[in-house]
Every structure is written in structure tokens, then in C-alpha cells.
Design a protein around this motif. Structure first.
Motif, short mmCIF file in Angstrom:
data_model
loop_
_atom_site.label_atom_id
_atom_site.label_comp_id
_atom_site.label_asym_id
_atom_site.label_seq_id
_atom_site.Cartn_x
_atom_site.Cartn_y
_atom_site.Cartn_z
N PHE A 163 0.72 -1.40 0.11
CA PHE A 163 -0.05 -0.06 -0.05
C PHE A 163 0.90 1.30 0.25
O PHE A 163 0.65 2.18 -0.78
CB PHE A 163 -1.01 0.01 1.02
N ALA A 164 1.98 1.26 0.77
CA ALA A 164 2.82 2.32 0.77
C ALA A 164 3.29 2.64 -0.46
O ALA A 164 3.39 3.68 -1.21
CB ALA A 164 3.97 2.03 1.78
N GLY A 165 3.73 1.46 -1.18
CA GLY A 165 4.32 1.85 -2.73
C GLY A 165 3.21 2.04 -3.77
O GLY A 165 3.31 2.89 -4.43
N LEU A 166 2.01 1.77 -3.45
CA LEU A 166 0.87 1.93 -4.35
C LEU A 166 0.32 3.34 -4.25
O LEU A 166 0.11 3.95 -5.19
CB LEU A 166 -0.34 1.16 -3.94
N THR A 167 0.44 3.89 -2.84
CA THR A 167 -0.11 5.23 -2.77
C THR A 167 1.09 6.17 -3.68
O THR A 167 0.64 7.23 -3.99
CB THR A 167 0.09 5.84 -1.36
N SER A 168 2.27 5.82 -3.53
CA SER A 168 3.04 6.42 -4.19
C SER A 168 3.17 6.35 -5.74
O SER A 168 3.23 7.40 -6.59
CB SER A 168 4.60 6.10 -3.95
N THR A 169 3.01 5.22 -6.28
CA THR A 169 2.85 4.93 -7.82
C THR A 169 1.43 6.05 -8.17
O THR A 169 1.61 6.57 -9.30
CB THR A 169 2.56 3.71 -8.36
N VAL A 170 0.45 5.70 -7.62
CA VAL A 170 -0.71 6.64 -7.80
C VAL A 170 -0.62 8.29 -7.77
O VAL A 170 -0.87 8.82 -8.45
CB VAL A 170 -1.86 6.49 -6.69
N ALA A 171 0.30 8.61 -6.69
CA ALA A 171 0.70 10.04 -6.79
C ALA A 171 1.34 10.27 -7.99
O ALA A 171 1.31 11.32 -8.37
CB ALA A 171 1.29 10.27 -5.41
N ILE A 172 2.47 9.59 -8.23
CA ILE A 172 3.25 9.84 -9.29
C ILE A 172 2.32 9.96 -10.71
O ILE A 172 2.61 10.87 -11.60
CB ILE A 172 4.44 8.84 -9.47
N MET A 173 1.85 9.02 -11.01
CA MET A 173 0.97 8.92 -12.18
C MET A 173 -0.01 9.87 -12.14
O MET A 173 -0.24 10.45 -13.25
CB MET A 173 0.04 7.48 -12.34
N GLU A 174 -0.52 10.43 -11.05
CA GLU A 174 -1.53 11.59 -10.89
C GLU A 174 -0.93 12.87 -11.64
O GLU A 174 -1.50 13.44 -12.26
CB GLU A 174 -1.99 11.64 -9.62
N VAL A 175 0.29 12.85 -11.03
CA VAL A 175 1.22 14.15 -11.48
C VAL A 175 1.16 14.19 -13.08
O VAL A 175 0.82 15.11 -13.72
CB VAL A 175 2.58 14.22 -11.07
N VAL A 176 1.63 12.85 -13.57
CA VAL A 176 1.77 13.02 -15.29
C VAL A 176 0.41 13.16 -15.77
O VAL A 176 0.36 13.69 -16.62
CB VAL A 176 2.62 11.69 -15.42
N THR A 177 -0.31 12.33 -15.30
CA THR A 177 -1.80 12.45 -15.92
C THR A 177 -2.40 14.05 -16.01
O THR A 177 -2.84 14.18 -16.94
CB THR A 177 -2.87 11.46 -15.25
N ASP A 178 -2.16 14.56 -14.79
CA ASP A 178 -2.65 16.00 -14.83
C ASP A 178 -1.94 16.64 -15.86
O ASP A 178 -2.64 17.53 -16.55
CB ASP A 178 -2.42 16.66 -13.52
#
Lengths: 434, 30
Positions: free
Chosen positions: A310-325
């Protein structure tokens, strides 16, 4: 121009947990011990702590300040601050983010395999490193990697971050408690003292230019600095939010987890006769052995790899969110397609890393050792030089219970960029390839 | 052994101390 509203954090707790969630991830548990083990042992901690103060905490105030004052992610922030060709330089953090996603999701894939392995028990039996060797750089790693990318895309595409954040509120503290329990157990193992000596008593002859470079990249990477995620996080902050105190909380909190991970791993490494210079597999080889030695290890194991995942997943989600934006802002695509596109690129870049250790290493080095400090440098130049040091400090102080004194201006404007430049130049001169 | 203990205490204090201080301060101000 931003075509979607910027949500603001509703509560301080929500914001703190979200920042910790962004900053706490695989970099603390997986990467920090690897870097310490391979780059000098206790000697690594010296530049690491120096950079935490000189670069890390200051960097958080810079990037949050930049994001909040410009109310946007890297492109809008760099351009809005007045940085020349800011809209173009702002693409750099997106490129880095995709590269990071490519390797980070591979580690997350390992974590997922280990989670399944702790449930079935397979991860906690066999020879040291056997289970790790069964996945790392093997063909099946591609599958685990793709699963994590797809999962991340689904979460970002369907905007279900809320659900992830809510589970992070449980998982982060759980991970933290588990690492502490494991650390306490680890230091009591027979042979642990050697590990503690390796981890804490510096051999200054090991403090080379390369160690300084790796320590710089680690401190920037672990705090999600580099002109991307933290700038975006800043843009979600209200003017009443306390940047300075929050930066201290997040920066030191991140360090706490990394340090505790070291206490869990290094005594165990030496107790079980492993080499601290094992490289990227260090945590995945030592932690199962540690868990096996603990009463109720199977249960601890499931909880550990679940919270790590989960710790890793919250990070990948945050990173992908930045690029998606970024994709949405520039190309005006629908969120779903933007996320799928980003995921596809990360997948294409990351699959070779699943099976080729050399490529895996190269992508980590290019993104975290070279590109990330440069992007962090640009963010600082944009905020302190283009926007203006005095205005920057005034902005950062808004909402803060501690007023940053005038010292912050020359520090953020001159010392911060200079340190980054000097360390990078040393790296180039020494011909370091990471 | 003594050196290990001293350094361990220092490292833990330097990392935990500011973290707890800042986090408590943030929570109190909410």
C-alpha cells in the motif's frame, strides 16, 4: 491553463497523512538500505543527514511554496514564476516521473509477489534469497509489474484516490509500527552487533564523491522532490496551511522510517551472514529471514508486505496522477485515456527493467541520480530567482506558526542550488555511472 | 558497544525529535 479545479486538503490531518503517504514508500524501506549497504555503510549517513537539512527540508518549503504560490503543477509553476521557457522545462518532471514509474512499479511488483508469498508461506521458506531470485529479473516479474501498472492506472483513471488515501491512513501507521517491531527484534539477534557497527560507526575512508552523489539523489528522491509531486502537492495547499512545520514533520518523518528500516535490516543482514552490498535485493532477501526468525512471523509477514504494498501503491498513484494531470492540461484528453496513455508508456519503459538488471540500474541512475537533482534545481531557481527570494519567503511564511528568517533567502537562492551543482559536477568529473 | 549505543541514541533522537515536535505542533494548531 488548468482546465480542472484544484481541490484543497480539507483537514490538516488529511494533508499530513497524504504528504507522508507520498513521501513514505519503497524509497525508505527498499532503496535506503540498499544505498547505505552499497555506498559506505554508516559513512553514508553523514551526507544523508547533512542533505536532509540543507537540501531536503528546505527543498520541501521551496517546492510547496512554488506550487502554492503558482497554484499549479510544474509547467504552470515554472512559467508562472517567470522562469524562461518554464512551460518547456516543466515537462522535465513529467519525464522523470514516467521513468520513476517504470522502475518503481517493478519493485512494487516484487512486493506484490512477496505479499502473495507470505500468504501462501512460500516467501518465508527455502534458502536465503531463493524466493527473491524466483521473481527478480525473471520472466514472471513482467506479470507482477504489469499488474501494478494496471492497478495504478485504474485507480487514477477512475479517480478513486480517496479510497486509497483512506486505506493509507491505516496502512502507513501499520507499516511504521511493524518496522519498529522488526527493528527491536532485529537488534536482539545473535550477531546483530556487527550489523549495528556497520550501520552506525562510520569508516570515513568510505566517504567518496560517489557516496555524496548517491546520498544527494536519495535524499531528493525519498522526499518526492524534483519539481514534480511536491510542487503539485503544494498547489493543493491553502494559504492558511503551515508549510514550514509541515515540511519538518514530513522530512523528519520520512527519515524516521528509513532509519528504522536500517535498524531492522542491517543487524539481520549480519546475523544471517549476508552481504550488506547485495544491491537492490537487500531488503527482499533480509526481511523474509528476519520475519522467519520472529514468533508469529507468518502473520507479521503478511501485515508487513501488505502495508509495504500500500505504501508503494500510494506513491505510484501520486506519481501517475502528476503526469496524468500534465497530459490533461497540455493535450486536453479525457482522464481515462490520459492515465491509460501514461501507464502504457511506463509499461513499455519498464518491461525491459523487469528482466534486465543492467537496464534496471540504468533507468534508476538516469532518473534519480542525474535528472531529479536537476529538476529540483530548476524548481528552486524558478521560485527564488524568477519569482523572487523576498516574495518567496513571504509566501512560504503565510500560514506558518514559525516565521522563516531572512537566512532562508540566501540559503534557498544560493546554497541550495550550489550544493546540487557541486555534487553533480563532482559526479560528472569522477565519471560516475551509479 | 558503547559507541554503537551512543550513536544509535543520537541518530534516533535527531530523527524522531523534530518529527514528534513538528507533528504535535501541527496537530495542536488544527
Amino acid at each position: 491553463m488548468e482546465i480542472h479545479e484544484r481541490p484543497k486538503w480539507r483537514t490538516k490531518t488529511g494533508f499530513i497523512l497524504a504528504s507522508m503517504g507520498c513521501a513514505v514508500g519503497l524509497a525508505n524501506i527498499w532503496m535506503f538500505p540498499w544505498r547505505v549497504g552499497q555506498y559506505g555503510g554508516a559513512a553514508f549517513l553523514i551526507p544523508y543527514f547533512i542533505f536532509l537539512l540543507v537540501i531536503g527540508i528546505i527543498g520541501i518549503t521551496i517546492e510547496w511554496g512554488l506550487g502554492r504560490s503558482q497554484d499549479g503543477g510544474p509547467q504552470r509553476a515554472f512559467a508562472g514564476a517567470g522562469f524562461p521557457a518554464g512551460k518547456w522545462w516543466g515537462i522535465l518532471p513529467y519525464i522523470i516521473a514516467v521513468l520513476v514509474l517504470a522502475f518503481y512499479s517493478n519493485i512494487l511488483g516484487w512486493s506484490l509477489k512477496f505479499l502473495v508469498g507470505t500468504i501462501t508461506g512460500a516467501a518465508l521458506t527455502g534458502e536465503p534469497g531463493q524466493f527473491f531470485g524466483s521473481v527478480a529479473f525473471q520472466p514472471e516479474a513482467i506479470m507482477w509489474f504489469c499488474i501494478t501498472i494496471v492497478l495504478t492506472v485504474l485507480i487514477v483513471a477512475f479517480g478513486v484516490q480517496k479510497g486509497i488515501e483512506m486505506s493509507a491512513k491505516v496502512m502507513m501507521p501499520l507499516l511504521f509500527v511493524l518496522i519498529t517491531v522488526m527493528a527491536i527484534w532485529s537488534v536482539t539477534l545473535p550477531g546483530a552487533l556487527e550489523g549495528l557497527k556497520f550501520y552506525l560507526i562510520p569508516d570515513l575512508s568510505k566517504l567518496t564523491g560517489e557516496v555524496w552523489l548517491i546520498a544527494l539523489s536519495q535524499s531528493i528522491f525519498t522526499l518526492s522532490l524534483g519539481g514534480g509531486a511536491m510542487v503539485v502537492y503544494g498547489s493543493y495547499m491553502r494559504k492558511s496551511d503551515d508549510i514550514t512545520i509541515s515540511a519538518i514533520s514530513v522530512g523528519f518523518g520520512n527519515t524516521v522510517i528509513a532509519i528504522m528500516a536500517g535498524f531492522a535490516i542491517f543487524p539481520a543482514i549480519f546475523a544471517f551472514g549476508l552481504s550488506p552490498e547485495a544491491g537492490p535485493g537487500l531488503a527482499f532477501v533480509s526481511i523474509p529471514l528476519l520475519l522467519q526468525s520472529m514468533p508469529g512471523g507468518a502473520v507479521w509477514g503478511v501485515m508487513f508486505f501488505l502495508s509495504l504494498f500500500f505504501a508503494g501503491l500510494t506513491s505510484t498513484v501520486a506519481i501517475m496522477e502528476v503526469v496524468t494531470d500534465g497530459v490533461i492540461d497540455n493535450l486536453h484528453w479525457d482522464r481515462k485515456w490520459a492515465a491509460i496513455c501514461v501507464g502504457a508508456i511506463a509499461m513499455a519503459l519498464g518491461i525491459p527493467a523487469s528482466i534486465n538488471p543492467g537496464y534496471f540500474d540504468t533507468i534508476i541512475t538516469i532518473s534519480t541520480v542525474w535528472m531529479l537533482p536537476i529538476a529540483g534545481l530548476i524548481a528552486a531557481l524558478a521560485f527564488l530567482w524568477s519569482y523572487g527570494a523576498k516574495k518567496a519567503r513571504e509566501h512560504v511564511n503565510m500560514g506558518s506558526s514559525i516565521t522563516l528568517g531572512k537566512w532562508w533567502e540566501p540559503w534557498a537562492k544560493y546554497i541550495y542550488p550550489l550544493v546540487i551543482i557541486v555534487v553533480l559536477v563532482i559526479g560528472i568529473v569522477l565519471g560516475i555511472s551509479g | 558497544m558503547a559507541a554503537v549505543i551512543v550513536i544509535a541514541v543520537v541518530v534516533l533522537a535527531v530523527s524522531w525529535g523534530p518529527f514528534i515536535w513538528a507533528t504535535v505542533k501541527l496537530m495542536k494548531s488544527e
